[in-house]
Scaffold this motif. Structure first.
Motif, mmCIF file in Angstrom:
data_model
loop_
_atom_site.group_PDB
_atom_site.id
_atom_site.type_symbol
_atom_site.label_atom_id
_atom_site.label_comp_id
_atom_site.label_asym_id
_atom_site.label_seq_id
_atom_site.Cartn_x
_atom_site.Cartn_y
_atom_site.Cartn_z
ATOM 1 N N GLU A 104 55.369 42.670 19.891
ATOM 2 C CA GLU A 104 56.098 41.728 19.034
ATOM 3 C C GLU A 104 56.309 42.326 17.652
ATOM 4 O O GLU A 104 57.388 42.214 17.067
ATOM 5 N N ARG A 130 75.525 35.435 13.428
ATOM 6 C CA ARG A 130 74.452 35.375 14.437
ATOM 7 C C ARG A 130 74.972 35.929 15.763
ATOM 8 O O ARG A 130 74.214 36.509 16.542
ATOM 9 N N ARG A 169 62.110 43.517 23.815
ATOM 10 C CA ARG A 169 61.534 42.899 25.022
ATOM 11 C C ARG A 169 62.324 41.674 25.478
ATOM 12 O O ARG A 169 61.901 40.949 26.363
ATOM 13 N N ARG A 171 64.991 38.902 26.938
ATOM 14 C CA ARG A 171 65.702 38.652 28.206
ATOM 15 C C ARG A 171 67.029 37.989 27.841
ATOM 16 O O ARG A 171 67.047 36.931 27.222
ATOM 17 N N TYR A 180 72.921 36.338 25.497
ATOM 18 C CA TYR A 180 72.161 35.632 24.473
ATOM 19 C C TYR A 180 70.699 35.611 24.878
ATOM 20 O O TYR A 180 70.370 35.455 26.051
ATOM 21 N N ASN A 182 67.048 33.721 23.871
ATOM 22 C CA ASN A 182 66.321 32.693 23.108
ATOM 23 C C ASN A 182 65.219 33.302 22.269
ATOM 24 O O ASN A 182 64.994 32.907 21.132
ATOM 25 N N VAL A 183 64.492 34.245 22.867
ATOM 26 C CA VAL A 183 63.331 34.802 22.162
ATOM 27 C C VAL A 183 63.794 35.602 20.947
ATOM 28 O O VAL A 183 63.167 35.561 19.883
ATOM 29 N N TYR A 185 66.364 34.952 19.239
ATOM 30 C CA TYR A 185 66.735 33.923 18.265
ATOM 31 C C TYR A 185 65.479 33.408 17.537
ATOM 32 O O TYR A 185 65.466 33.230 16.324
ATOM 33 N N GLU A 186 64.418 33.213 18.312
ATOM 34 C CA GLU A 186 63.169 32.733 17.698
ATOM 35 C C GLU A 186 62.570 33.773 16.763
ATOM 36 O O GLU A 186 62.079 33.444 15.682
ATOM 37 N N ARG A 190 61.690 33.513 12.850
ATOM 38 C CA ARG A 190 60.390 33.821 12.224
ATOM 39 C C ARG A 190 60.599 34.688 10.986
ATOM 40 O O ARG A 190 60.004 34.452 9.941
ATOM 41 N N VAL A 210 75.343 30.264 20.090
ATOM 42 C CA VAL A 210 74.362 29.190 20.009
ATOM 43 C C VAL A 210 73.967 29.001 18.542
ATOM 44 O O VAL A 210 73.718 29.977 17.833
ATOM 45 N N ALA A 211 73.917 27.774 18.089
ATOM 46 C CA ALA A 211 73.583 27.428 16.704
ATOM 47 C C ALA A 211 74.547 28.048 15.701
ATOM 48 O O ALA A 211 74.196 28.265 14.547
ATOM 49 N N GLU A 290 58.503 44.489 29.257
ATOM 50 C CA GLU A 290 57.520 43.491 28.858
ATOM 51 C C GLU A 290 56.452 44.105 27.966
ATOM 52 O O GLU A 290 56.070 43.556 26.957
ATOM 53 N N ARG C 62 63.472 28.443 31.442
ATOM 54 C CA ARG C 62 62.789 28.149 30.182
ATOM 55 C C ARG C 62 63.402 26.940 29.467
ATOM 56 O O ARG C 62 62.728 26.233 28.725
ATOM 57 N N PHE C 89 53.769 35.899 29.869
ATOM 58 C CA PHE C 89 54.739 36.508 28.953
ATOM 59 C C PHE C 89 55.202 35.491 27.901
ATOM 60 O O PHE C 89 55.271 35.799 26.710
ATOM 61 N N GLU C 163 68.625 23.742 18.947
ATOM 62 C CA GLU C 163 69.194 25.043 18.564
ATOM 63 C C GLU C 163 68.919 26.068 19.645
ATOM 64 O O GLU C 163 69.777 26.852 20.022
ATOM 65 N N ASP C 164 67.714 26.035 20.150
ATOM 66 C CA ASP C 164 67.336 26.993 21.183
ATOM 67 C C ASP C 164 68.167 26.775 22.456
ATOM 68 O O ASP C 164 68.574 27.724 23.129
ATOM 69 N N GLY C 166 71.086 25.605 22.510
ATOM 70 C CA GLY C 166 72.499 25.834 22.237
ATOM 71 C C GLY C 166 73.313 24.568 22.191
ATOM 72 O O GLY C 166 74.529 24.602 22.358
ATOM 73 N N ILE C 168 73.310 22.536 19.490
ATOM 74 C CA ILE C 168 73.819 22.359 18.118
ATOM 75 C C ILE C 168 74.069 23.731 17.504
ATOM 76 O O ILE C 168 73.550 24.722 17.974
#
Lengths: 311, 266, 168
Positions: A104, A130, A169, A171, A180, A182-183, A185-186, A190, A210-211, A290, C62, C89, C163-164, C166, C168
């Motif tokens: 990470e 983004r 790492r 997906r 796209y 998600n991780v 994006y997170e 952060r 997204v967003a 991973e 997810r 993971f 947001e996650d 998608g 918004i």
């Protein structure tokens, strides 16, 4: 900051309770907490106001005090609860020192370096959206996949090429906007939360990402982020680790290729991606490795940990 | 089922949820026409020479009247929101009900117009066939009259079918990926079709239809309080042992959907 | 999931508790009974609780997982022998909403509990049904719309997840 209520649990961790005593305490205090929330939970935020509420209504409650007394907690320790002087803020800060794993950390360091390098080539000194940020990450991994992994001994790479051992790492799945993650994006969120990057509204036209449907956000390093990248930049550029070298080299190539593209050109590049053409919405497009590194493989782990964990 | 609801349900085969006074009105009209014909006709039992021809004509007319009766009864049944009244067997019961109501008039007419005047002498097969035709005619008149009185403020068949079909189709929102346009638009359609189903059911006149309305509204008010994840679980159901509360709501939904399928006629 | 536009939209609110298990039981209790006990401890009438059982063969989905604000994971059945690497993971990469509470249930001795606690220092570990109930109530009474702070917290969580996803 999530899970603020856990300060109730943390407040007794230094008191040496047995597991049964701890369990009794947890059951009592969460019950007292529920009642206090219902009767006088007048706080609006979860910092000072909330801690004050806990110290007024929860910690000094007679049920809490008698449970702790029965558990043999000394009067000296009890007085902190009775007087409502549990140092909630300190307890929160102590456990909020998040420990990230090495993969990470490296991902976030490479992401910061990506923002830095891209901004250098960009006319606006930032990653313009983004959307572009997500696609950069995708194409870096995609290009790594195309690279043969002959440099790695005993590699099981095969179809994944270098992506089997290095790269982000993340997906990536197919969304309306293309690839796209998600991780990713997170992780970007952060970096933003730790004030290492800034996101500025650069246009009222969304990109469909997204967003980012109604506004466009440019991503740039903050002065704090600049300072952090500075400390690891050369270490990455001059790394003798093959997997860092390969990743960084590919990242630089992708940055140079995409930095000159207009939004439409990038959109066309995304639309022309073969994996995307074959995929349905929601399908997996590309999966990053991973596990990549052992701590011993990266010689700037400490700096990274120090910087990010205290972010 | 208690006795009273049973009787009420039996009567609804004829009244379709509307007041029985509409039926009485038409019945009384038929009685009036019967008495008028008594006043103006001198010889009610006609002497005919070609009996077999009349036999065929009366029989044919009876069949036509019965077909018209069935058609109108079916149309009235189909415009109710009672799943039971949509069943073929119940449509036949409705037609029989109309036949019975008209039979009362014909028997009454036989008693005062024929038996009282000729003591039943000279009544042959043709007269019986004529009576059947007359019964069918009155039953049909009754059904057509009833149809004209009560059906105008009922939702028409197209509206019933379209509203139910739209609702059924909108369940597909759960099949779309999160964050997609398809999901967003079908979910919005689902929301508006819930509203339309409510409007439709508010027009229910029959006991069954009102029960379906209560069942639907109770399910809906609970459903709408749930998170989207729970809503999906309720719609999809659960393969293995899962959340029993949501499974209960899923079963209620399935029962409601089954009833709508009967109403829709698929 | 749909975004809450205003703070008032949060009331009433339903939270889902994600249950990841193969046996539907934990600490010798049915999860449905444990959730009922959690539910009984929720204050006020503005927060509804429903458990959500997600198939362990569909962990790649997810989008469904992140819509749950409490994750209850049966360690012995799901993580002990790395039975579901994807779940491991997610936990390693913290691929759950920041505002979510992840509780790992460990049916074992104190040595095992300590081992799991050190393996997942950022997560909550429950070693008994009582702890699981207490921790869940702790989180859910905090993110409870009966207080303004709770409403804000729920809205923040909702925004993060939307947001996650998608939306918004």
């Amino acid at each position: 900051m999530p899970s603020e209520w856990k300060v109730l649990k943390r407040a007794v961790e230094s008191l040496d309770l047995t597991s049964d005593e701890f369990e009794d305490y947890v059951m009592v205090i969460t019950d007292v907490y529920g009642d206090a929330i219902a009767s006088s939970g007048d706080f609006e935020d979860f910092s000072e106001e909330y801690y004050d509420f806990l110290n007024r209504k929860v910690f000094p409650h007679e049920r809490v005090i008698s449970t702790l007394r029965e558990a043999g907690v000394s009067e000296e320790d009890l007085i902190v609860f009775q007087d409502g002087e549990v140092p909630c803020d300190d307890l929160v800060k102590t456990w909020n020192k998040i420990e990230f794993n090495i993969d990470e950390l490296v991902d976030m360091a490479m992401m910061l370096k990506l923002v830095k390098d891209y901004s250098f080539y960009s006319e606006n000194d930032m990653i313009e959206s983004r959307y572009r940020f997500q696609k950069l990450l995708y194409f870096i991994n995609k290009y790594l996949k195309k690279e043969e992994s002959y440099t790695i001994s005993n590699s099981v790479g095969g179809e994944l090429g270098m992506l089997d051992r290095t790269g982000y790492r993340y997906r990536f799945t197919r969304r309306d906007s293309g690839p796209y993650s998600n991780v990713a994006y997170e992780d970007k969120n952060r970096l933003y939360a730790w004030s290492l990057i800034d996101e500025l509204v650069v246009s009222e036209d969304g990109t469909g990402e997204v967003a980012e449907r109604n506004r466009r956000y440019g991503i740039k390093l903050t002065p704090r982020g600049e300072a952090m990248v500075k400390r690891v930049y050369d270490r990455i550029e001059e790394s003798d680790s093959v997997i860092i070298y390969s990743w960084n080299d590919t990242q630089n190539k992708v940055v140079r290729e995409i930095a000159g593209m207009s939004h439409d050109e990038l959109t066309n590049m995304v639309k022309g991606d073969k994996s995307l053409l074959r995929a349905e919405s929601g399908d997996e497009l590309l999966v990053g490795p991973e596990k990549k590194f052992q701590t011993s493989e990266i010689n700037f782990v400490e700096e990274l940990t120090e910087e990010i964990a205290h972010g | 089922m208690e006795i009273e609801p049973k009787i009420r349900f039996a009567i609804e085969h004829i009244t379709f949820g509307y007041g029985v006074h509409y039926l009485l009105q038409v019945l009384l009209l038929q009685f009036a026409s019967l008495f008028l014909s008594f006043q103006f006709s001198k010889d009610l039992v006609l002497e005919v020479e070609k009996k077999s021809l009349f036999m065929i004509v009366y029989s044919g007319a009876s069949v036509i009247f019965v077909l018209i009766l069935l058609l109108f009864v079916k149309r009235m049944s189909e415009r109710t929101l009672s799943p039971k009244l949509h069943r073929k067997s119940n449509i036949l019961v409705s037609a029989a009900g109309y036949f019975l109501a008209s039979g009362v008039i014909v028997v009454f007419g036989y008693v005062i117009l024929i038996h009282a005047t000729s003591r039943g002498t000279g009544i042959g097969a043709l007269d019986y066939v004529f009576s059947v035709m007359l019964t069918a005619l009155f039953a049909t008149l009754l059904a057509v009259g009833y149809h004209a009185r009560v059906v105008d403020d009922q939702p028409d068949r197209d509206r019933i079918i379209n509203t139910i079909s739209k609702w059924e189709e909108s369940f597909s929102w759960v099949e779309y990926e999160e964050g997609t346009e398809g999901r967003k638009s079908t979910r919005e359609e689902f929301g508006s079709s819930l509203e339309e189903i409510s409007d439709l059911l508010s027009m229910a006149k029959t006991k069954d239809g009102r029960e379906l309305k209560d069942e639907f509204e109770s399910w809906r008010s609970s459903f709408e309080q749930h998170s989207q994840l729970s809503k999906e679980t309720i719609i999809r159901g659960q393969q293995n042992k899962g959340n029993e509360r949501l499974e209960q709501e899923h079963k209620q939904l399935e029962e409601i959907r089954d009833q709508f399928q009967v109403i829709k006629g698929s | 999931m749909q975004p809450y536009k205003k703070l008032e939209d949060v009331v009433p609110h339903e939270e889902n508790i994600l249950i990841l298990t193969t046996s539907d039981t934990c600490f010798n209790y049915d999860f449905s009974d444990i959730v009922e006990e959690i539910r009984e401890g929720i204050r006020g009438d503005k927060l509804l609780i429903e458990e959500y059982y997600h198939s362990l063969s569909d962990l790649s989905n997810r989008d469904k997982l992140i819509q749950n604000s409490v994750w209850v994971i049966h360690w012995n059945e799901c993580l002990k022998d790395d039975q579901y690497p994807q779940l491991g993971f997610y936990l390693e990469t913290r691929s759950y909403p920041n505002e979510a509470e992840v509780i790992i249930c460990v049916d074992g001795g104190s040595a095992t509990v300590s081992k799991v606690e050190s393996e997942y220092p950022h997560l909550t570990v429950a070693s008994s049904k009582e702890q699981l109930v207490a921790y869940s109530r702790g989180h859910l009474n905090t993110a409870n719309p009966i207080t303004k702070g709770g409403r804000k917290k729920i809205k923040r969580w909702n925004e993060e997840v939307c947001e996650d996803l998608g939306v918004i």
